[in-house]
Design a protein around this motif. Structure first.
Motif, short mmCIF file in Angstrom:
data_model
loop_
_atom_site.label_atom_id
_atom_site.label_comp_id
_atom_site.label_asym_id
_atom_site.label_seq_id
_atom_site.Cartn_x
_atom_site.Cartn_y
_atom_site.Cartn_z
N TRP A 179 -1.18 14.24 -57.10
CA TRP A 179 -1.40 14.53 -58.52
C TRP A 179 -2.51 15.55 -58.70
CZ3 TRP A 179 -4.50 14.38 -62.81
CH2 TRP A 179 -3.89 14.18 -64.05
N GLY A 180 -3.59 15.38 -57.95
CA GLY A 180 -4.74 16.27 -58.10
C GLY A 180 -4.48 17.69 -57.67
N GLU A 181 -3.56 17.89 -56.72
CA GLU A 181 -3.25 19.23 -56.27
C GLU A 181 -2.60 20.05 -57.39
OE1 GLU A 181 -1.12 21.48 -52.48
OE2 GLU A 181 -0.69 19.37 -52.89
N GLY A 182 -1.75 19.39 -58.17
CA GLY A 182 -1.16 20.07 -59.31
C GLY A 182 -2.18 20.29 -60.42
N PHE A 183 -3.06 19.30 -60.61
CA PHE A 183 -4.03 19.41 -61.70
C PHE A 183 -5.03 20.54 -61.45
CE2 PHE A 183 -8.16 18.17 -63.57
CZ PHE A 183 -7.79 18.25 -64.91
N GLU A 184 -5.46 20.72 -60.21
CA GLU A 184 -6.46 21.75 -59.94
C GLU A 184 -5.92 23.16 -60.16
OE1 GLU A 184 -5.99 22.08 -55.06
OE2 GLU A 184 -7.66 20.96 -55.95
N GLN A 185 -4.61 23.30 -60.23
CA GLN A 185 -4.01 24.59 -60.51
C GLN A 185 -3.77 24.82 -62.01
OE1 GLN A 185 -0.54 25.20 -57.98
NE2 GLN A 185 -1.47 23.96 -56.37
N ARG A 186 -4.02 23.78 -62.80
CA ARG A 186 -3.85 23.91 -64.24
C ARG A 186 -5.00 24.74 -64.82
NH1 ARG A 186 -1.42 21.44 -68.72
NH2 ARG A 186 -0.11 20.17 -67.34
N GLU A 187 -4.68 25.76 -65.57
CA GLU A 187 -5.69 26.62 -66.17
C GLU A 187 -6.19 26.00 -67.47
OE1 GLU A 187 -4.00 30.49 -66.62
OE2 GLU A 187 -4.12 30.95 -64.47
N ILE A 188 -7.49 25.74 -67.50
CA ILE A 188 -8.12 25.16 -68.69
C ILE A 188 -8.90 26.26 -69.38
CG2 ILE A 188 -9.67 23.36 -69.54
CD1 ILE A 188 -9.12 21.83 -66.93
N ARG A 189 -8.50 26.60 -70.58
CA ARG A 189 -9.16 27.68 -71.30
C ARG A 189 -10.49 27.19 -71.87
NH1 ARG A 189 -6.84 32.87 -70.77
NH2 ARG A 189 -4.66 32.53 -70.18
N VAL A 190 -11.56 27.90 -71.52
CA VAL A 190 -12.89 27.61 -72.04
C VAL A 190 -13.49 28.93 -72.55
CG1 VAL A 190 -13.25 25.62 -70.53
CG2 VAL A 190 -13.91 27.89 -69.73
N ALA A 191 -14.65 28.84 -73.18
CA ALA A 191 -15.25 30.03 -73.79
C ALA A 191 -15.52 31.13 -72.76
CB ALA A 191 -16.54 29.64 -74.50
N GLU A 192 -15.90 30.76 -71.56
CA GLU A 192 -16.25 31.74 -70.53
C GLU A 192 -15.04 32.37 -69.85
OE1 GLU A 192 -19.53 28.76 -70.94
OE2 GLU A 192 -17.35 28.73 -70.78
N GLY A 193 -13.88 31.69 -69.96
CA GLY A 193 -12.70 32.20 -69.27
C GLY A 193 -11.73 31.08 -68.93
N ILE A 194 -11.42 30.95 -67.65
CA ILE A 194 -10.47 29.92 -67.19
C ILE A 194 -11.19 28.98 -66.23
CG2 ILE A 194 -8.40 29.49 -65.83
CD1 ILE A 194 -7.27 32.08 -66.89
N LEU A 195 -11.05 27.70 -66.49
CA LEU A 195 -11.67 26.66 -65.67
C LEU A 195 -10.59 25.92 -64.89
CD1 LEU A 195 -14.02 24.69 -64.88
CD2 LEU A 195 -13.49 23.43 -66.99
N ASN A 196 -10.83 25.76 -63.59
CA ASN A 196 -10.01 24.89 -62.75
C ASN A 196 -10.89 23.75 -62.26
OD1 ASN A 196 -8.85 27.93 -61.97
ND2 ASN A 196 -7.28 26.41 -62.36
N VAL A 197 -10.36 22.54 -62.31
CA VAL A 197 -11.16 21.36 -61.96
C VAL A 197 -10.51 20.64 -60.78
CG1 VAL A 197 -12.02 19.12 -62.75
CG2 VAL A 197 -12.00 21.08 -64.31
N HIS A 198 -11.35 20.21 -59.84
CA HIS A 198 -10.90 19.51 -58.64
C HIS A 198 -11.34 18.05 -58.70
CE1 HIS A 198 -10.09 23.45 -56.74
NE2 HIS A 198 -11.20 23.83 -57.35
N LEU A 199 -10.37 17.15 -58.58
CA LEU A 199 -10.69 15.73 -58.47
C LEU A 199 -11.18 15.36 -57.08
CD1 LEU A 199 -7.58 14.28 -60.34
CD2 LEU A 199 -9.93 14.32 -61.19
N TRP A 200 -10.90 16.23 -56.12
CA TRP A 200 -11.26 15.95 -54.72
C TRP A 200 -11.89 17.19 -54.12
CZ3 TRP A 200 -9.78 18.09 -50.01
CH2 TRP A 200 -10.12 17.34 -48.86
N ASN A 201 -12.81 16.96 -53.19
CA ASN A 201 -13.45 18.06 -52.47
C ASN A 201 -13.73 17.57 -51.06
OD1 ASN A 201 -15.81 19.79 -51.47
ND2 ASN A 201 -15.28 20.82 -53.39
N SER A 202 -13.55 18.45 -50.09
CA SER A 202 -13.73 18.05 -48.69
C SER A 202 -15.19 17.78 -48.35
CB SER A 202 -13.18 19.13 -47.75
OG SER A 202 -13.83 20.37 -47.98
N ASP A 203 -16.10 18.29 -49.14
CA ASP A 203 -17.53 18.12 -48.87
C ASP A 203 -18.17 17.21 -49.91
OD1 ASP A 203 -17.38 19.97 -46.73
OD2 ASP A 203 -17.57 21.63 -48.15
N ASP A 204 -19.02 16.30 -49.45
CA ASP A 204 -19.83 15.47 -50.35
C ASP A 204 -18.96 14.76 -51.39
OD1 ASP A 204 -22.18 14.32 -51.26
OD2 ASP A 204 -22.59 15.95 -52.67
N TRP A 205 -17.90 14.09 -50.94
CA TRP A 205 -16.98 13.41 -51.86
C TRP A 205 -16.82 11.97 -51.43
CZ3 TRP A 205 -12.48 10.64 -52.17
CH2 TRP A 205 -11.85 10.59 -53.42
#
Length: 241
Positions: free
Chosen positions: A191-217
Protein backbone atom coordinates in the motif's frame (compact mmCIF):
# COMPACT_ATOMS: atom_id res chain seq x y z
CA UNK A 1 -22.39 -31.43 38.13
CA UNK A 2 -19.39 -33.50 37.13
CA UNK A 3 -15.98 -31.93 37.40
CA UNK A 4 -15.39 -32.37 33.66
CA UNK A 5 -18.45 -30.21 32.95
CA UNK A 6 -17.34 -27.58 35.45
CA UNK A 7 -13.89 -27.44 33.87
CA UNK A 8 -15.54 -27.08 30.46
CA UNK A 9 -17.64 -24.15 31.68
CA UNK A 10 -14.55 -22.47 33.12
CA UNK A 11 -12.84 -22.77 29.75
CA UNK A 12 -15.87 -21.47 27.85
CA UNK A 13 -16.69 -18.60 30.23
CA UNK A 14 -13.48 -17.21 31.73
CA UNK A 15 -13.65 -14.05 33.87
CA UNK A 16 -14.33 -11.02 31.72
CA UNK A 17 -16.54 -12.83 29.20
CA UNK A 18 -19.52 -10.70 28.17
CA UNK A 19 -22.90 -12.45 28.05
CA UNK A 20 -26.54 -11.55 27.38
CA UNK A 21 -29.41 -13.17 29.26
CA UNK A 22 -32.23 -14.70 27.23
CA UNK A 23 -34.27 -16.15 30.10
CA UNK A 24 -33.66 -16.87 33.80
CA UNK A 25 -35.75 -19.57 35.46
CA UNK A 26 -35.50 -18.09 38.98
CA UNK A 27 -39.14 -18.12 40.22
CA UNK A 28 -38.79 -15.22 42.63
CA UNK A 29 -36.80 -12.31 41.24
CA UNK A 30 -35.10 -13.19 37.98
CA UNK A 31 -32.77 -10.85 36.15
CA UNK A 32 -34.75 -9.34 33.24
CA UNK A 33 -34.27 -10.94 29.83
CA UNK A 34 -31.94 -8.99 27.57
CA UNK A 35 -29.72 -7.85 30.44
CA UNK A 36 -26.00 -7.96 29.70
CA UNK A 37 -23.28 -8.76 32.19
CA UNK A 38 -19.67 -9.75 32.78
CA UNK A 39 -18.65 -13.21 33.99
CA UNK A 40 -16.77 -13.21 37.30
CA UNK A 41 -16.06 -16.92 37.34
CA UNK A 42 -17.54 -20.42 37.67
CA UNK A 43 -17.94 -21.82 41.20
CA UNK A 44 -17.44 -25.42 42.34
CA UNK A 45 -21.14 -26.20 41.75
CA UNK A 46 -20.98 -25.07 38.12
CA UNK A 47 -22.88 -21.81 38.64
CA UNK A 48 -21.67 -18.98 36.42
CA UNK A 49 -21.20 -15.93 38.62
CA UNK A 50 -22.10 -12.73 36.81
CA UNK A 51 -21.88 -9.01 37.50
CA UNK A 52 -24.93 -7.77 35.62
CA UNK A 53 -24.90 -4.32 34.08
CA UNK A 54 -28.00 -3.37 36.10
CA UNK A 55 -26.19 -4.01 39.38
CA UNK A 56 -27.59 -7.48 40.09
CA UNK A 57 -25.30 -10.41 40.92
CA UNK A 58 -27.57 -13.45 40.56
CA UNK A 59 -25.69 -16.41 39.06
CA UNK A 60 -26.61 -18.45 36.01
CA UNK A 61 -27.39 -22.15 36.15
CA UNK A 62 -26.33 -23.82 32.88
CA UNK A 63 -29.05 -26.13 31.52
CA UNK A 64 -31.80 -24.13 33.21
CA UNK A 65 -31.11 -20.51 32.32
CA UNK A 66 -30.74 -19.43 28.71
CA UNK A 67 -28.00 -16.99 27.71
CA UNK A 68 -25.50 -16.29 24.96
CA UNK A 69 -21.88 -15.28 24.94
CA UNK A 70 -21.24 -11.93 23.29
CA UNK A 71 -18.21 -11.39 21.04
CA UNK A 72 -15.46 -9.26 22.59
CA UNK A 73 -15.90 -5.55 21.95
CA UNK A 74 -13.60 -4.03 19.38
CA UNK A 75 -10.74 -1.99 20.79
CA UNK A 76 -8.36 0.39 19.05
CA UNK A 77 -4.67 -0.41 18.87
CA UNK A 78 -2.45 2.28 17.34
CA UNK A 79 0.99 1.45 15.95
CA UNK A 80 3.28 4.42 15.30
CA UNK A 81 5.90 4.83 12.58
CA UNK A 82 8.01 7.87 11.59
CA UNK A 83 7.03 9.76 8.44
CA UNK A 84 9.41 11.09 5.81
CA UNK A 85 8.72 13.35 2.86
CA UNK A 86 10.18 14.99 -0.21
CA UNK A 87 9.13 18.28 -1.78
CA UNK A 88 9.69 19.16 -5.43
CA UNK A 89 9.70 22.93 -5.81
CA UNK A 90 8.75 24.87 -8.89
CA UNK A 91 10.94 27.71 -10.08
CA UNK A 92 10.68 30.14 -12.96
CA UNK A 93 12.04 27.51 -15.38
CA UNK A 94 9.91 24.58 -14.24
CA UNK A 95 10.29 21.89 -11.60
CA UNK A 96 13.48 21.37 -9.64
CA UNK A 97 15.14 18.10 -10.64
CA UNK A 98 16.07 17.17 -7.09
CA UNK A 99 13.63 17.39 -4.16
CA UNK A 100 14.55 18.34 -0.64
CA UNK A 101 13.80 15.94 2.18
CA UNK A 102 11.75 16.70 5.28
CA UNK A 103 11.01 14.67 8.39
CA UNK A 104 8.05 14.35 10.72
CA UNK A 105 8.68 17.68 12.45
CA UNK A 106 8.62 19.56 9.16
CA UNK A 107 5.59 17.59 7.95
CA UNK A 108 3.40 18.98 10.74
CA UNK A 109 2.21 21.85 8.56
CA UNK A 110 0.93 19.45 5.90
CA UNK A 111 -1.16 17.16 8.10
CA UNK A 112 -4.49 18.00 6.46
CA UNK A 113 -3.15 17.41 2.94
CA UNK A 114 -1.48 14.14 3.93
CA UNK A 115 -4.59 12.87 5.72
CA UNK A 116 -6.72 13.63 2.66
CA UNK A 117 -4.24 11.81 0.43
CA UNK A 118 -4.27 8.76 2.72
CA UNK A 119 -8.06 8.58 2.51
CA UNK A 120 -8.08 9.03 -1.27
CA UNK A 121 -5.50 6.26 -1.67
CA UNK A 122 -7.79 3.62 -0.14
CA UNK A 123 -9.10 1.04 -2.58
CA UNK A 124 -12.70 -0.21 -2.85
CA UNK A 125 -11.51 -3.67 -1.74
CA UNK A 126 -10.32 -2.12 1.52
CA UNK A 127 -13.69 -0.62 2.49
CA UNK A 128 -14.40 -3.11 5.28
CA UNK A 129 -10.94 -4.12 6.54
CA UNK A 130 -8.41 -1.62 5.22
CA UNK A 131 -5.03 -3.22 4.53
CA UNK A 132 -6.12 -6.34 6.39
CA UNK A 133 -7.86 -7.15 3.11
CA UNK A 134 -4.39 -8.18 1.91
CA UNK A 135 -3.58 -10.39 4.91
CA UNK A 136 -3.33 -13.88 3.44
CA UNK A 137 -2.94 -16.13 6.50
CA UNK A 138 -5.98 -17.91 7.96
CA UNK A 139 -4.87 -17.54 11.57
CA UNK A 140 -5.85 -15.88 14.83
CA UNK A 141 -4.46 -12.52 13.69
CA UNK A 142 -6.89 -12.57 10.77
CA UNK A 143 -9.70 -13.47 13.17
CA UNK A 144 -8.90 -10.87 15.83
CA UNK A 145 -7.83 -7.87 13.76
CA UNK A 146 -10.92 -6.56 12.02
CA UNK A 147 -9.32 -3.65 10.17
CA UNK A 148 -6.11 -1.61 9.77
CA UNK A 149 -6.01 1.83 8.20
CA UNK A 150 -3.17 4.31 7.82
CA UNK A 151 -3.60 7.82 9.19
CA UNK A 152 -1.52 10.54 10.85
CA UNK A 153 -1.26 11.92 14.36
CA UNK A 154 0.60 14.82 15.91
CA UNK A 155 2.65 13.72 18.93
CA UNK A 156 5.70 15.11 20.70
CA UNK A 157 6.28 17.89 18.19
CA UNK A 158 6.08 15.85 15.01
CA UNK A 159 3.69 14.16 12.63
CA UNK A 160 3.63 10.36 12.86
CA UNK A 161 2.24 7.72 10.58
CA UNK A 162 -0.28 5.58 12.46
CA UNK A 163 -1.69 2.17 11.66
CA UNK A 164 -5.06 2.30 13.38
CA UNK A 165 -6.11 -1.27 14.18
CA UNK A 166 -9.54 -2.41 15.32
CA UNK A 167 -8.98 -5.54 17.38
CA UNK A 168 -11.33 -8.07 18.94
CA UNK A 169 -9.89 -9.18 22.29
CA UNK A 170 -6.20 -9.06 23.11
CA UNK A 171 -3.25 -9.96 20.91
CA UNK A 172 -0.53 -12.27 22.16
CA UNK A 173 3.09 -11.11 21.67
CA UNK A 174 3.43 -13.46 18.69
CA UNK A 175 0.20 -12.16 17.15
CA UNK A 176 1.35 -8.56 17.62
CA UNK A 177 4.65 -9.38 15.92
CA UNK A 178 2.79 -10.94 12.99
CA UNK A 179 0.55 -7.89 12.70
CA UNK A 180 3.55 -5.55 12.76
CA UNK A 181 5.21 -7.63 10.04
CA UNK A 182 2.13 -7.36 7.83
CA UNK A 183 1.81 -3.60 8.35
CA UNK A 184 5.53 -3.10 7.70
CA UNK A 185 5.18 -4.95 4.41
CA UNK A 186 2.20 -2.81 3.42
CA UNK A 187 4.00 0.40 4.41
CA UNK A 188 7.17 -0.54 2.52
CA UNK A 189 6.19 -2.53 -0.58
CA UNK A 190 2.42 -2.77 -0.81
CA UNK A 191 0.00 0.00 0.00
CA UNK A 192 2.74 2.43 0.95
CA UNK A 193 4.60 1.99 -2.33
CA UNK A 194 1.61 3.32 -4.21
CA UNK A 195 1.00 6.08 -1.69
CA UNK A 196 4.54 7.46 -1.85
CA UNK A 197 4.06 8.02 -5.58
CA UNK A 198 0.89 10.04 -5.02
CA UNK A 199 1.53 13.73 -5.69
CA UNK A 200 0.25 15.91 -2.87
CA UNK A 201 -0.12 19.52 -3.91
CA UNK A 202 1.20 21.98 -1.31
CA UNK A 203 2.10 25.66 -1.43
CA UNK A 204 5.78 24.95 -2.16
CA UNK A 205 5.11 22.47 -4.94
CA UNK A 206 4.58 18.71 -4.86
CA UNK A 207 4.96 16.62 -1.71
CA UNK A 208 5.56 12.87 -1.66
CA UNK A 209 5.25 11.09 1.69
CA UNK A 210 6.84 7.79 2.73
CA UNK A 211 5.26 5.57 5.37
CA UNK A 212 8.46 3.52 5.43
CA UNK A 213 12.15 4.32 5.25
CA UNK A 214 15.13 1.98 5.28
CA UNK A 215 16.97 4.17 7.80
CA UNK A 216 15.91 4.97 11.37
CA UNK A 217 12.46 3.36 11.03
CA UNK A 218 10.40 1.29 13.43
CA UNK A 219 6.80 0.43 14.17
CA UNK A 220 5.84 0.61 17.85
CA UNK A 221 2.83 0.57 20.11
CA UNK A 222 1.86 3.80 21.81
CA UNK A 223 3.38 2.64 25.09
CA UNK A 224 6.66 1.53 23.50
CA UNK A 225 7.00 4.68 21.43
CA UNK A 226 6.02 7.28 24.03
CA UNK A 227 5.98 5.48 27.39
CA UNK A 228 9.48 6.34 28.61
CA UNK A 229 9.06 10.00 27.75
CA UNK A 230 5.76 10.14 29.58
CA UNK A 231 7.29 8.57 32.67
CA UNK A 232 10.12 11.10 32.61
CA UNK A 233 7.58 13.92 32.44
CA UNK A 234 5.60 12.44 35.31
CA UNK A 235 2.60 11.66 33.12
CA UNK A 236 0.48 8.55 33.35
CA UNK A 237 0.82 6.00 30.56
CA UNK A 238 -2.34 5.39 28.57
CA UNK A 239 -3.12 1.82 27.54
CA UNK A 240 -2.67 0.86 23.90
CA UNK A 241 -6.31 -0.15 23.51
Amino acid sequence: MRQEKINYLKDQYPPGTRIELEEMKDPYDPVPSGTKGTVLGVDDAGTIEVAWDNGRSLGLIPGEDSFQRLPPELATLKLYMPLFGEIYEKNEYGWEEEPYSIDGRELVGYDAEIEEALINNRLPEEKERGVMAWYSEEDTVNEKVQSVEFETEYREGQLWGVARCRVMGNLTPDELDALKEHITGQAADGWGEGFEQREIRVAEGILNVHLWNSDDWSIQTEEDQFGNLREEEGMSIEPCF
